[in-house]
Motif scaffolding. Structure first.
Motif, PDB file in Angstrom:
ATOM      1  N   GLY A  89     181.418  29.865 -79.301  1.00 22.89           N
ATOM      2  CA  GLY A  89     182.623  30.343 -80.139  1.00 22.89           C
ATOM      3  C   GLY A  89     182.211  30.993 -81.388  1.00 22.89           C
ATOM      4  O   GLY A  89     181.249  30.779 -82.097  1.00 22.89           O
ATOM      5  N   GLN A  90     183.336  31.727 -82.072  1.00 24.29           N
ATOM      6  CA  GLN A  90     182.949  32.423 -83.036  1.00 24.29           C
ATOM      7  C   GLN A  90     182.563  31.302 -84.324  1.00 24.29           C
ATOM      8  O   GLN A  90     183.100  30.521 -84.492  1.00 24.29           O
ATOM      9  CB  GLN A  90     184.494  32.950 -83.514  1.00 24.29           C
ATOM     10  N   GLY A  91     181.386  31.826 -85.119  1.00 21.95           N
ATOM     11  CA  GLY A  91     180.930  30.962 -86.206  1.00 21.95           C
ATOM     12  C   GLY A  91     180.252  29.587 -85.728  1.00 21.95           C
ATOM     13  O   GLY A  91     179.886  28.877 -86.774  1.00 21.95           O
ATOM     14  N   SER A  92     180.008  29.459 -84.542  1.00 21.18           N
ATOM     15  CA  SER A  92     179.254  28.058 -84.029  1.00 21.18           C
ATOM     16  C   SER A  92     178.053  28.269 -83.532  1.00 21.18           C
ATOM     17  O   SER A  92     177.555  27.031 -82.989  1.00 21.18           O
ATOM     18  CB  SER A  92     180.426  27.300 -83.188  1.00 21.18           C
ATOM     19  N   GLY A  93     177.432  29.247 -83.485  1.00 18.90           N
ATOM     20  CA  GLY A  93     176.189  29.548 -82.946  1.00 18.90           C
ATOM     21  C   GLY A  93     175.131  29.105 -83.565  1.00 18.90           C
ATOM     22  O   GLY A  93     175.199  29.185 -84.914  1.00 18.90           O
ATOM     23  N   ASP A  94     173.937  28.709 -83.274  1.00 18.26           N
ATOM     24  CA  ASP A  94     172.726  28.375 -84.120  1.00 18.26           C
ATOM     25  C   ASP A  94     172.071  29.756 -84.534  1.00 18.26           C
ATOM     26  O   ASP A  94     171.555  29.818 -85.347  1.00 18.26           O
ATOM     27  CB  ASP A  94     171.615  27.764 -83.052  1.00 18.26           C
ATOM     28  N   VAL A  95     172.302  30.844 -83.872  1.00 20.97           N
ATOM     29  CA  VAL A  95     171.727  32.128 -84.133  1.00 20.97           C
ATOM     30  C   VAL A  95     172.912  33.025 -84.039  1.00 20.97           C
ATOM     31  O   VAL A  95     173.727  32.977 -83.246  1.00 20.97           O
ATOM     32  CB  VAL A  95     170.383  32.449 -83.318  1.00 20.97           C
ATOM     33  N   THR A  96     172.617  34.294 -84.529  1.00 25.18           N
ATOM     34  CA  THR A  96     173.513  35.359 -84.183  1.00 25.18           C
ATOM     35  C   THR A  96     172.641  36.423 -83.663  1.00 25.18           C
ATOM     36  O   THR A  96     171.360  36.493 -84.032  1.00 25.18           O
ATOM     37  CB  THR A  96     174.059  36.189 -85.699  1.00 25.18           C
ATOM     38  N   ILE A  97     173.141  37.268 -82.753  1.00 26.33           N
ATOM     39  CA  ILE A  97     172.391  38.454 -82.096  1.00 26.33           C
ATOM     40  C   ILE A  97     173.086  39.393 -81.990  1.00 26.33           C
ATOM     41  O   ILE A  97     174.220  39.520 -81.708  1.00 26.33           O
ATOM     42  CB  ILE A  97     172.086  37.832 -80.386  1.00 26.33           C
ATOM     43  N   GLN A  98     172.348  40.733 -82.525  1.00 26.22           N
ATOM     44  CA  GLN A  98     172.762  41.880 -82.612  1.00 26.22           C
ATOM     45  C   GLN A  98     172.321  42.778 -81.483  1.00 26.22           C
ATOM     46  O   GLN A  98     171.147  42.745 -81.661  1.00 26.22           O
ATOM     47  CB  GLN A  98     172.433  42.447 -83.928  1.00 26.22           C
ATOM     48  N   VAL A  99     172.792  43.508 -80.707  1.00 30.98           N
ATOM     49  CA  VAL A  99     172.425  44.401 -79.664  1.00 30.98           C
ATOM     50  C   VAL A  99     172.921  45.695 -80.096  1.00 30.98           C
ATOM     51  O   VAL A  99     173.884  45.984 -80.257  1.00 30.98           O
ATOM     52  CB  VAL A  99     173.023  43.847 -78.232  1.00 30.98           C
ATOM     53  N   GLY A 100     172.073  46.688 -79.597  1.00 30.31           N
ATOM     54  CA  GLY A 100     172.542  48.116 -79.536  1.00 30.31           C
ATOM     55  C   GLY A 100     171.859  48.633 -78.425  1.00 30.31           C
ATOM     56  O   GLY A 100     170.725  48.515 -77.886  1.00 30.31           O
ATOM     57  N   LEU A 101     172.407  49.732 -77.886  1.00 33.34           N
ATOM     58  CA  LEU A 101     171.870  50.762 -76.669  1.00 33.34           C
ATOM     59  C   LEU A 101     172.174  52.245 -77.234  1.00 33.34           C
ATOM     60  O   LEU A 101     173.133  52.621 -77.184  1.00 33.34           O
ATOM     61  CB  LEU A 101     172.657  50.321 -75.639  1.00 33.34           C
ATOM     62  N   GLY A 102     171.018  52.977 -77.133  1.00 35.50           N
ATOM     63  CA  GLY A 102     171.006  54.247 -77.385  1.00 35.50           C
ATOM     64  C   GLY A 102     170.963  55.002 -75.945  1.00 35.50           C
ATOM     65  O   GLY A 102     170.045  54.447 -75.154  1.00 35.50           O
ATOM     66  N   GLN A 103     171.805  56.163 -75.972  1.00 31.76           N
ATOM     67  CA  GLN A 103     171.641  56.841 -74.614  1.00 31.76           C
ATOM     68  C   GLN A 103     171.703  58.334 -75.018  1.00 31.76           C
ATOM     69  O   GLN A 103     172.755  58.839 -75.546  1.00 31.76           O
ATOM     70  CB  GLN A 103     172.525  56.552 -73.707  1.00 31.76           C
TER      71      GLN A 103
END
Length: 217
Positions: free
Chosen positions: A79-93
């Motif tokens: 849930g929001q704000g409760s993770g051990d890590v944050t993950i950022q993903v991106g996809l260029g096409q």
């Protein structure tokens, strides 16, 4: 029948045939790790850049495409704000009207579209001697930070180019990017991912599902 209609019909048949067989997606992957050897993947929340927050629907789709690869690596969406890590993903096409190995012609048309880093597109039209041959270049990226310290623990990129653009291919890039997590690996390296025949239906179903949680900001 005009030749262009014949070519379109042949392309449609090829696409339908491809959906019923295993497809192989090859990507060039670069990974960099600061992940502690004793640390387990644990829980995470998605993090979005301001440009990604400006296009929430497009970014939510990318996160859904990346989620299976992250889960396969051992991460669990929290849930929001409760993770051990944050993950950022991106996809260029990026779309090109002509593949590098095709015969060149003076003018053409094309457009580019980037998902997850803000949206931009453009198109120009001209004349040529042959039918355009679609060609796509994809670039997927994953950045993992410790939620408390904000230290970057893992960074990985996967790049793929080819004639087809669909969600199973986009999801395969994230799978390739996370393939060796969390071990150090040779960079760059070639990673092959198999797309099973039912992957198109699974991707369509995932795209229809609502987001599991709001992204971290």
């Amino acid at each position: 029948m005009p030749i262009w209609k014949t070519l379109l019909a042949a392309t449609a048949v090829a696409v339908m045939a491809g959906c019923s067989t295993v497809r192989l997606v090859e990507s060039d992957v670069r990974s960099y790790t600061e992940w502690p050897e004793s640390r387990q993947p644990g829980s995470f929340t998605f993090e979005r850049l301001p440009s990604q927050q400006a296009n929430p629907d497009a970014q939510a789709k990318i996160e859904k495409l990346a989620l299976p690869a992250l889960q396969q690596a051992g991460f669990k969406l929290a849930g929001q704000g409760s993770g051990d890590v944050t993950i950022q993903v991106g996809l260029g096409q990026t779309y090109y009207d002509r593949a590098p190995w095709d015969d060149p012609y003076p003018w053409g048309y094309g457009s580019s579209l980037f998902y997850g880093r803000g949206m931009r597109s453009g198109v120009g039209i001209g004349l040529g001697w042959s039918m355009p041959s679609p060609y796509y270049v994809f670039d997927a990226a994953v950045l993992i930070r410790d939620a408390k310290t904000q230290k970057v623990l893992y960074e990985t990129h996967a790049k793929h180019d080819g004639r087809w653009a669909d969600d199973p291919i986009r999801a395969a890039l994230f799978e390739a990017a996370m393939k060796d997590f969390p071990r150090p690996a040779i960079s760059p390296r070639r990673v092959r991912i198999e797309i099973q025949p039912n992957a198109d239906k699974a991707a369509a179903a995932a795209s229809a599902e609502p987001a599991a949680s709001a992204p971290a900001r």
